[in-house]
Design a protein around this motif. Structure first.
Motif, short mmCIF file in Angstrom:
data_model
loop_
_atom_site.label_atom_id
_atom_site.label_comp_id
_atom_site.label_asym_id
_atom_site.label_seq_id
_atom_site.Cartn_x
_atom_site.Cartn_y
_atom_site.Cartn_z
N SER A 1 3.83 -4.65 -7.13
CA SER A 1 2.61 -4.43 -6.35
C SER A 1 2.37 -2.94 -6.11
O SER A 1 1.22 -2.49 -6.02
N ASP A 2 3.44 -2.14 -5.99
CA ASP A 2 3.28 -0.69 -5.86
C ASP A 2 2.51 -0.15 -7.08
O ASP A 2 1.65 0.73 -6.96
N ILE A 3 2.88 -0.69 -8.24
CA ILE A 3 2.29 -0.20 -9.49
C ILE A 3 0.84 -0.66 -9.62
O ILE A 3 -0.05 0.13 -9.95
N HIS A 4 0.60 -1.96 -9.33
CA HIS A 4 -0.79 -2.47 -9.35
C HIS A 4 -1.66 -1.57 -8.45
O HIS A 4 -2.77 -1.20 -8.81
N ASN B 1 -6.66 5.15 -1.41
CA ASN B 1 -6.77 6.42 -0.69
C ASN B 1 -5.65 7.34 -1.17
O ASN B 1 -4.49 7.10 -0.84
N TYR B 2 -5.98 8.34 -1.97
CA TYR B 2 -4.95 9.29 -2.42
C TYR B 2 -4.91 10.47 -1.45
O TYR B 2 -5.94 10.80 -0.88
N PRO B 3 -3.78 11.15 -1.26
CA PRO B 3 -2.49 10.83 -1.86
C PRO B 3 -1.94 9.49 -1.36
O PRO B 3 -2.11 9.13 -0.19
N LEU B 4 -1.27 8.81 -2.27
CA LEU B 4 -0.71 7.49 -1.97
C LEU B 4 0.81 7.56 -2.02
O LEU B 4 1.38 8.01 -3.00
N VAL B 5 1.44 7.12 -0.94
CA VAL B 5 2.90 6.97 -0.91
C VAL B 5 3.19 5.47 -0.86
O VAL B 5 3.04 4.84 0.17
N PRO B 6 3.55 4.86 -2.01
CA PRO B 6 3.83 3.43 -1.99
C PRO B 6 5.19 3.15 -1.37
O PRO B 6 5.87 4.07 -0.88
N GLY B 7 5.62 1.90 -1.44
CA GLY B 7 6.94 1.53 -0.95
C GLY B 7 6.89 0.58 0.22
O GLY B 7 6.59 1.01 1.34
N HIS B 8 7.19 -0.72 -0.04
CA HIS B 8 7.27 -1.68 1.07
C HIS B 8 8.54 -2.51 0.99
O HIS B 8 8.57 -3.67 1.40
N GLU B 9 9.57 -1.89 0.43
CA GLU B 9 10.91 -2.49 0.46
C GLU B 9 11.83 -1.39 0.99
O GLU B 9 12.48 -0.68 0.24
N ALA C 1 19.83 -4.52 -0.09
CA ALA C 1 19.00 -5.20 0.91
C ALA C 1 17.53 -4.82 0.77
O ALA C 1 16.65 -5.64 1.05
N ALA C 2 17.28 -3.58 0.34
CA ALA C 2 15.89 -3.10 0.32
C ALA C 2 14.94 -4.09 -0.38
O ALA C 2 13.91 -4.48 0.21
N PRO C 3 15.26 -4.56 -1.60
CA PRO C 3 14.31 -5.47 -2.28
C PRO C 3 14.12 -6.82 -1.59
O PRO C 3 13.17 -7.54 -1.89
N LEU C 4 15.01 -7.16 -0.67
CA LEU C 4 14.82 -8.43 0.05
C LEU C 4 13.56 -8.38 0.91
O LEU C 4 12.95 -9.40 1.18
N LEU C 5 13.17 -7.16 1.33
CA LEU C 5 12.06 -7.02 2.27
C LEU C 5 10.70 -7.41 1.68
O LEU C 5 9.77 -7.72 2.41
N CYS C 6 10.59 -7.39 0.34
CA CYS C 6 9.38 -7.98 -0.28
C CYS C 6 9.79 -9.09 -1.24
O CYS C 6 9.46 -10.24 -1.04
#
Ligand code: NAP
Ligand code: ZN
Ligand code: ZN
Length: 347
Positions: free
Chosen positions: A43-46, A56-64, A153-158
């Motif tokens: 989803s970060d890549i999409h 909205n750039y600049p974009l900082v992705p990351g939800h894990e 653990a990080a990838p568990l968050l998404c």
């Protein structure tokens, strides 16, 4: 306010660059987290490539996001400085609508506030976890139990919660036959979780390239999604979870469901998921879809993972490898989640 060093994209076709961002002043209900690891979700890549609309750039992705509590607001009682914590795909919601009150904040009637590229309740645009710190309302901060290291653990968050929620909802357990379609970040978590819940798990993948990993992930069967092989599987599964990041033929997979079986979609299909009446009505089948999970359910998933020794299979990368990792995810060349080591961030 505080500042954080982030890796941001400044345009859809750009590359990640070190960028200083600001985080809001710590409010009384807020937690400031020193981020140590951030997973890369498709989803970060999409989002980054504007495949889902304007960004909205600049974009900082990351939800894990996984890290350590650095500071807490005066009213916070649920987290303490030094705690191991995580943040997933949302950082706010109205908290008073029917769905929020029932613990389904992801389905907030007013829309949840996404961890990045989303308008927060104060009007600012959220920035995600490819950063050295983040400030989040304590309600949206999860506890990472002892026994799971922060990187896995990080990838568990998404990925973890996105699979746990439909697996639970559709009754995964001993005696159930579950198929996971697409063996990427979400898919590999689906296999591990369904196996830990006691189901018999089949992986459905486009090629045999990942077949040798099947048993180690907990799957009993691995089937390449070719017409002849799929015909053999007609009316055999109780649940298929589709994690594919592209369109699928819904009727093909509906036909593999036995009585009362469910095709649960979590992969975001760019095309409509369509079916004629009979492939759905036959065997009383269900066509479903879901988005992540609520906060209480996410905590339940983390506790389940700790109790069952489940973590993501990861490849840890440094800041300067994010661009290459994006290309490798798109090429399905990931085993099975890239996790950024935030300690490698330098200005
Ligand atoms: P990923 O790691 O890239 O895995 C997707 C898998 O789908 C690939 O490993 C591949 O599996 C298969 N695939 C990819 N392209 C395909 C194509 N053109 N045709 C058929 N199969 C293809 O991605 P992910 O991070 O797991 O995310 C998967 C999808 O879920 C994305 O669309 C993402 O945005 C979405 N997502 C949804 C939620 C939610 O809440 N609903 C949450 C997170 C992510 P094989 O090589 O085994 O065939
Ligand atoms: Zn995600
Ligand atoms: Zn709400």
């Amino acid at each position: 306010m505080s500042t954080a060093l982030a890796y941001a994209l400044h345009r859809p076709s750009g590359t990640f660059e070190p960028t200083e961002i600001t985080r809001r002043e710590l409010g009384s209900n807020d937690v400031r987290i020193k981020i140590l690891f951030a997973g890369i979700c498709h989803s970060d890549i999409h989002t980054a490539r504007e495949e889902w609309g304007k960004v909205n750039y600049p974009l900082v992705p990351g939800h894990e996001i996984a890290g350590i509590v650095e500071a807490i607001g005066s009213s916070v009682t649920t987290h303490a400085v030094g705690d191991r914590v995580g943040v997933g795909c949302m950082v706010n919601s109205c908290r008073v609508c029917e769905n929020c009150l029932a613990g389904h904040e992801q389905y907030c009637a007013k829309g949840n506030v996404g961890t990045y590229n989303s308008k927060d309740l104060d009007g600012t645009i959220t920035q995600g976890g490819y950063a050295t710190s983040v400030v989040v309302d304590a309600h949206f901060v999860l506890k990472i139990p002892a026994g799971i290291s922060l990187d896995v653990a990080a990838p568990l968050l998404c990925a973890g919660i996105t699979m746990f929620s439909p697996l639970k909802r559709w009754g995964t357990g001993p005696g159930k036959k579950v198929a996971i379609l697409g063996l990427g970040g979400l898919g590999h978590m689906g296999v591990k979780l369904a196996a830990a819940m006691g189901a018999e798990v089949t992986i459905l993948s486009r090629t045999s390239a990942k077949e040798s990993d099947a048993a180690a992930l907990g799957a009993t069967n691995f089937v390449v999604t070719e017409p002849a092989a799929l015909r053999e599987l007609r009316s055999s599964f109780d649940l298929i979870i589709n994690t594919v990041s592209a369109s699928i033929n819904a009727e093909t997979y509906l036909s593999l469901l036995r009585f009362n079986g469910t095709l649960a979609n979590v992969g975001v299909s760019p095309e409509p998921l369509s079916t004629r009446f009979s492939p759905l009505a036959q065997n009383n089948r269900v066509l479903a879809a879901s988005g992540i999970g609520g906060i209480a359910e996410t905590q339940e998933m983390l506790d389940f993972c700790a109790a069952n020794g489940v973590g993501a299979s990861i490849e840890t990368i440094a800041a300067n490898e994010i661009d290459a990792a994006y290309d490798r995810v798109v090429a399905s060349d990931v085993r099975y989640r890239f996790v950024i080591d935030i300690s490698t961030f330098t200005a």
